[in-house]
Design a protein around this motif. Sequence first.
Motif, PDB file in Angstrom:
ATOM      1  N   GLU A  76       0.818  -1.212   0.000  1.00 55.07           N
ATOM      2  CA  GLU A  76       0.000   0.000   0.000  1.00 55.07           C
ATOM      3  C   GLU A  76       0.852   1.262   0.000  1.00 55.07           C
ATOM      4  OE1 GLU A  76      -3.306   0.042   2.640  1.00 55.07           O
ATOM      5  OE2 GLU A  76      -3.693  -2.101   2.319  1.00 55.07           O
ATOM      6  N   SER A  77       2.168   1.099   0.280  1.00 57.43           N
ATOM      7  CA  SER A  77       3.053   2.265   0.152  1.00 57.43           C
ATOM      8  C   SER A  77       4.325   1.797  -0.541  1.00 57.43           C
ATOM      9  CB  SER A  77       3.375   2.858   1.522  1.00 57.43           C
ATOM     10  OG  SER A  77       4.277   2.012   2.204  1.00 57.43           O
ATOM     11  N   PRO A 128       2.552   4.634  -8.050  1.00 56.20           N
ATOM     12  CA  PRO A 128       1.273   4.064  -7.617  1.00 56.20           C
ATOM     13  C   PRO A 128       0.337   3.799  -8.801  1.00 56.20           C
ATOM     14  CG  PRO A 128       1.271   6.430  -7.278  1.00 56.20           C
ATOM     15  CD  PRO A 128       2.626   6.085  -7.813  1.00 56.20           C
TER      16      PRO A 128
END
Lengths: 393, 213, 213
Positions: A76-77, A128
Amino acid sequence: MRTIALAGLVLLWTAWAAAIPGPAAAPPPQPATVAPPSDLAAGDTPNDAGQSISLTWRPSPDEALGVEGYEILRAESAEGPYAKVGYVPSGFGSFDDQAVPRDGRDFFYRVRAVGAGIAPSEVAAAGPARSSQQWYNAARTNALVGTLLFTLIVIYFIQGARRGRHLFIRRIAGLAAVEEAVGRATEMGKPILFCPGMDPVTSISTLAALNILGQVAKKAAEYDTPLVVPNRDPIVYTVAEAIVKEAYAEIGRPDAYNHDSVFYLTDSQMGYTSGVNGIMARERPATNFFMGYFYAESLVLAETGAATGAIQIAGTDSITQLPFFITACDYTLMGEELYAASAYLGKQPMLIGTLKAQDWSKALVGLLLVAGAALALSGPGLRQFVLRLLSID
Amino acid sequence: MTMSTDPWVWLAALLSLFIFSYLYKDNPLFKFAEHLFTGLSVGYLIVIYYNNIVRSYLLNPVLADHRWVLLVPFAIGLLYLFRFIPKLSHLMLIPIAITLGIWNGIALPLTIEADIIRQMQGTMINTSMFRNPWDPYTGLAVGILIAVGVICTITYFFFSREHKGALKVSAHIGIWFVMIGFGASFGYTVMARVSLLIGRLQFMFTEWIHLIK
Amino acid sequence: MKQKLPLLIVLVLGIFFTIQFFVPSRASEVTYQTTLQWWLVMSSFAMVLALGSLINHHALKIKRRKEGWWNSWVTLAGIAVMGGLGILGGPSFRMGWANDAYTRLFLFVQAPMDSAMFAILAFYMASASYRAFRARSREATVLLVSGFVVMLGIIPFGAMLWHRIPDIAEWVMMVPNMASKRGILFGIGLGATATALKIILGIERSWLGGGGK
């Protein structure tokens, strides 16, 4: 004494182990290092319901050195932690992560080459990326254009028919023979058998068959000839029954309708076939109709019917079964002729209008084939255009 | 030569023979097998309906998970039963209309895509055919032959014109293509059917009469 | 009203599901899946009607003492036994003995009759081939020749006759056969689409009874 024996045993074992080649004797392998995959790209999977991100990468140049596949990791990061979400064997350079937890949130991806004999490679990273759902499937634009175009053509010709324009329909032998076939059963005082195909009501050929049943039932009612309609699908049975009953009512003879003439037989393909065989052998129908979609049983039905001497009219869009109907039946409606039947028999201008629309659409298809070939041959840019026009994902 | 002592194997073998007996002519043994076949296969279908549809999509969700909304399709389905009440029998048309609406809607664009666009795609002549124009499968000559075959076959199915003049010639070529195609299907199927027979004979001669080891 | 409501349902659902084909979003997909489940629940009532019809058909035969009427009892018993055992042995009641009997009936009674009927196809294939052989028209001859070539191409005997036969058979399958099938498929596609459209638009109404009047 015991130590010597033990030492001897160890020696023997070492000698034996050394003598056979194989992993047990081989020195521990130096894990090779391989170059990582590169150019990883991550983006929303197009034309889908969301929660899917598509990845593509250029495979490791060292695939031959023992790369067995690629591990796909997601986080997620950018810093992680990364968890494995997929694996593809070597030689492939794409993966759809279809288990993205949420649409509209950022996710980061890493891909690395792995194999039993090698150390996992460095990673290729991307992100992302966000997944999202689409409200229009752009890959189906050609089908949309086709559907709209065809609908417009059909509506145009129906309007024309409504305004009373005369529409010519050529003679279709199999359909011209329906009257004669019903008449023959009447003369012989034998029933008419009508099989509305093997497919459920979800298949359009079954609906075409039921439309024909309506016309046949009206003729049977007129001549007061018994009709036998065995069914394989429960819903088809209910519709067939309603159609036949209504046909008798329309001719003005609702009392002549026999409730037992349309019945359900069984869903089993061969069970149905044996049942219909039984009917043909015992009730000796003078006329057999096989309309709709058929499978392997077409051969048994048509051959049995031919052996009983019945006049047989078949109609199917099942291309693989047409040859058997053609050899064993007196008349066979091939493919589109099955769909043309209800317009032909019903003689309603609006239905005939759609036949005209079908013809124009066929001409359009032929024209497009020729024009498309010309375009595709005339240059690479136009060729790309034609390919895109016809591409289906 | 020995024979099986398993009564079930005997039953299976005898019923197979009853079915085969139809090849000679219709007879009471076939009639018995046929009626048994119908009965069992309908019983089997009821079980499938009950276990896979009624239980999975209706009983369990409603009784265990209290998804009462499923009573809506249940209620619409009940309309089928109005067939037995002459004055209200037209209500049966509602579930039928729903069925036809759903499936015709689904079929309309799907057929255009699968039967029209995909077939056009396959028929289109393209530049890759130049690479080896006389290749018997991918060459330009074959590409043109297929395109001609397809277009002539289409013209056979023209309904709104009499087959006269150019249309007659083209429709005639089309029907030749069609007949070659049907012949191919025919020949291809022969062997598949023979292998089905061999399969059944194997059962008879290995499990029932131990003739083949 | 009796006919208007069903026609409206078909129109609305037909258009909705045509559009659904082009909308991939989640809501569209969930609607599609839910509709299919609901449709299955609704349609199980048609099975009740169908079963009623079959039972009625055989009850009439028994009542009228039609020739071989006792066979109708075989069908009715088959439905009851197979259906009863399957439901009792199924996940709802889990009676082991019933499941055992049900499985045996399927494996040793129903399945063998099914395979035997399939095996019969080989004999009918022979009679169909004979019929094709006798046919006199030019088209039928084309069919016969192409069928013969393809069949020879599949069996080892063909290659023994001439080593190129399998290649020729393959070419017939891949080129002229393919062309004719594509041509026919275009027609089928347009015919099916037109039929679906006619039903959605309410032009073809014979399913309502009354042949559209």
